[in-house]
Design an enzyme around this catalytic site. Structure first.
Site, PDB file in Angstrom:
ATOM      1  N   LYS A 115      -7.783  -4.777   9.712  1.00 59.12           N
ATOM      2  CA  LYS A 115      -8.425  -4.321  10.946  1.00 59.12           C
ATOM      3  C   LYS A 115      -9.427  -5.369  11.472  1.00 59.12           C
ATOM      4  CE  LYS A 115      -6.413  -0.265  11.112  1.00 59.12           C
ATOM      5  NZ  LYS A 115      -5.516  -0.315   9.959  1.00 59.12           N
TER       6      LYS A 115
HETATM    7  C1  LIG Z   1      -3.246   4.246  14.220  1.00 57.53           C
HETATM    8  C2  LIG Z   1      -3.767   4.430  12.835  1.00 57.53           C
HETATM    9  N1  LIG Z   1      -4.190   5.651  12.460  1.00 57.53           N
HETATM   10  C3  LIG Z   1      -4.676   5.860  11.236  1.00 57.53           C
HETATM   11  C4  LIG Z   1      -4.767   4.857  10.296  1.00 57.53           C
HETATM   12  C5  LIG Z   1      -5.238   5.204   8.922  1.00 57.53           C
HETATM   13  O1  LIG Z   1      -6.273   4.423   8.439  1.00 57.53           O
HETATM   14  P1  LIG Z   1      -6.434   4.187   6.853  1.00 57.53           P
HETATM   15  O2  LIG Z   1      -5.359   3.269   6.437  1.00 57.53           O
HETATM   16  O3  LIG Z   1      -7.800   3.586   6.727  1.00 57.53           O
HETATM   17  O4  LIG Z   1      -6.347   5.510   6.208  1.00 57.53           O
HETATM   18  C6  LIG Z   1      -4.349   3.580  10.637  1.00 57.53           C
HETATM   19  C7  LIG Z   1      -4.425   2.492   9.665  1.00 57.53           C
HETATM   20  O5  LIG Z   1      -3.668   1.575   9.587  1.00 57.53           O
HETATM   21  C8  LIG Z   1      -3.813   3.345  11.930  1.00 57.53           C
HETATM   22  O6  LIG Z   1      -3.358   2.153  12.293  1.00 57.53           O
END
Ligand SMILES: Cc1ncc(COP(=O)(O)O)c(C=O)c1O
Length: 488
Positions: free
Chosen positions: A295
């Site tokens: 990110k």
């Molecule tokens: C659009 C979207 N939603 C939710 C998430 C979930 O985040 P995490 O991987 O920190 O749980 C991500 C992560 O890649 C994402 O790209």
């Protein structure tokens, strides 16, 4: 035990079939053809074999009929890895046999072992390392001052009153569903062109994600198709600012207010993106960011929920910490069902150092995207990422599309394999959520249900993208892509 390279060599009289078997076993992508003393006679690549078979050769024919008799090879005394890599790039080949003066093959070098451009790479400076070291010398490894400071910084940056940091973006999305009391039988409108967590978060509470197709240009949810999916069970709209591009929030908010629905912005990929002068994440009832290492900023693992609503923030704060009441200090008193979704002080400290550099990071990523745009703009049949007109994107990934009227999913997948062989990591962001095995089996989704998502998804290709991706690597990626497109 590791086999000697010669185990994989074949003789000129051996069949094309046995060459294919050795290619499979060796992982070299070429057959090395030698005499009985292991002296190099020729090579045959996967591609050489495929083309020969298409022209009518049979698997039982000898490999010598189709082998390249003057392959590029390097002398083992002179060649170091840099030189080998340079030769491979110059000659456009992915493997080189290494030989002695008498042409005995001693090794086979593979380009993807020598050149590795990752899909993403975190940008960790001494500032981040030092701040983590400092935390490690305090007694506060969890629930200390860093998380409070990090939450303040993020809330200040996006422009909300509250921020609640947790251990992942997925956890933050789940807390939004819980905070709005979305439960069994309720419906949440979202997009099938996203990372799986944006739909799964509804399922955790036995609510149903109801998909709306995307706009082909922005790749975000198409607001003109939302209303037809609203029922009396719909509780929320969960738009995803996919790849950092903002959804049409004006229209989404208007619909939500008309039908009295909550808006949960999945801004996991969009920290720093602005929409009409406002940071995304701060427009809906609640917004979520994620901090996985790919990110814009990372906490290693982590996420955060931002809101202007005190009740939502209070509930989320309690639920992330096993349902404890915020106002009592009683560690073993639990007011509601909660989870251990806490972010540690180490993660928060990393995030603090990163958010302190956010402007520089966004600028740097924009430059990388611009360099890609100018190098790829000249290549026919590539659709560059949509950049909007009045938007200020914080770039998350760099995703191109192959012209869908010329290329299929199979072409795209072969292109990915080719780029990987040339040391370039890339990926098929995003396969449609509704076509994942679990979703097909549970909800009966099938191909054709969301045609725009499926069409887009068939030819998308995420290229390496990170702050420190240099111009030289970008040029190499674009040149390799351009060459590879000619033969997929
Ligand atoms: C659009 C979207 N939603 C939710 C998430 C979930 O985040 P995490 O991987 O920190 O749980 C991500 C992560 O890649 C994402 O790209």
């Amino acid at each position: 035990m590791k086999k000697r390279p010669s185990y994989y060599f074949i003789r000129p009289e051996d069949t094309i079939k046995s060459a294919m078997e050795k290619i499979d076993l060796s992982g070299w992508n070429i057959a090395i053809i030698t005499d009985s003393k292991n002296r190099l006679l020729g090579v045959a690549s996967d591609g050489d074999i495929r083309r020969a078979l298409l022209k009518g050769k049979s698997l039982a024919d000898p490999i010598k009929d189709i082998m390249e008799k003057n392959p590029v090879a390097l002398n083992n005394e002179k060649a170091n890895d840099d030189e080998i890599l340079k030769t491979m790039i110059e000659k456009g080949i992915s493997q080189i046999p290494i030989i002695k003066k008498d042409r005995t093959v001693t090794d086979v070098k593979i380009l993807s072992d020598l050149k590795k451009i990752p899909l993403s790479s975190p940008d960790i400076t001494n500032k981040e390392i030092n701040t983590i070291k400092e935390v490690l010398s305090t007694p506060h490894l969890s629930i200390g001052p860093k998380i409070v400071e990090f939450e303040k910084k993020i809330a200040g940056y996006v422009g909300t009153k509250y921020a609640v940091a947790v251990n992942s973006g997925t956890s933050a999305l789940h807390l939004c569903i819980r905070a709005f009391d979305i439960k069994d039988g309720d419906e949440v409108i979202t997009t099938p062109f996203s990372f799986i967590a944006s739909a799964n978060c509804a399922l955790y509470e036995r609510a149903r994600p109801v998909f709306v197709d995307i706009d082909e240009k922005t790749l975000c949810i198409d607001p003109s198709k939302i209303e037809e999916k609203i029922t009396n069970r719909t509780k929320a709209i969960l738009p995803v600012h996919v790849f950092g591009f903002p959804c049409d929030m004006d229209r989404i908010m208007k619909i939500a207010r008309r039908y009295n629905l909550k808006v949960i912005e999945d801004a996991c990929e969009a920290l720093g993106t602005t929409y009409k002068g406002k940071k995304v994440g701060a427009i809906g009832d609640v917004g979520v960011f994620a901090f996985y290492p790919n990110k814009q900023i990372t906490t290693a693992e982590g996420g955060i929920l931002v809101t202007n609503d005190e009740k939502t923030a209070r509930l989320a704060r309690s639920m992330r910490n096993q349902g404890r009441d915020e106002h009592t200090s009683a560690w073993l008193s639990h007011d509601r069902l909660g989870y251990n979704y806490r972010m540690s002080e180490i993660n928060a400290a990393l995030g603090l150092a990163q958010i302190g550099r956010i402007d520089e990071i966004i600028k740097r990523r924009r430059k990388v995207a611009e360099e890609y745009n100018s190098a790829l703009g000249k290549i026919k049949d590539i659709i560059l990422p949509y950049n909007g007109e009045k938007t200020d994107i914080s770039w998350f990934v760099y995703v191109i599309r192959l012209n869908p009227s010329k290329f299929s999913r199979e072409h795209r997948d072969r292109l990915i394999a080719k780029l990987k062989k040339r040391g370039i990591a890339c990926s098929n962001y995003f396969p449609p959520i509704h076509l994942m095995k679990f979703y097909r089996e549970t909800f009966g989704y099938k191909e054709g249900d969301y045609p725009i998502t499926e069409k887009v998804s068939a030819t998308t290709l995420a290229l390496p993208f990170y702050n420190n991706l240099g111009k030289e690597d970008i040029d190499y990626i674009c040149e390799t892509l351009s060459q590879s497109l000619k033969d997929i």
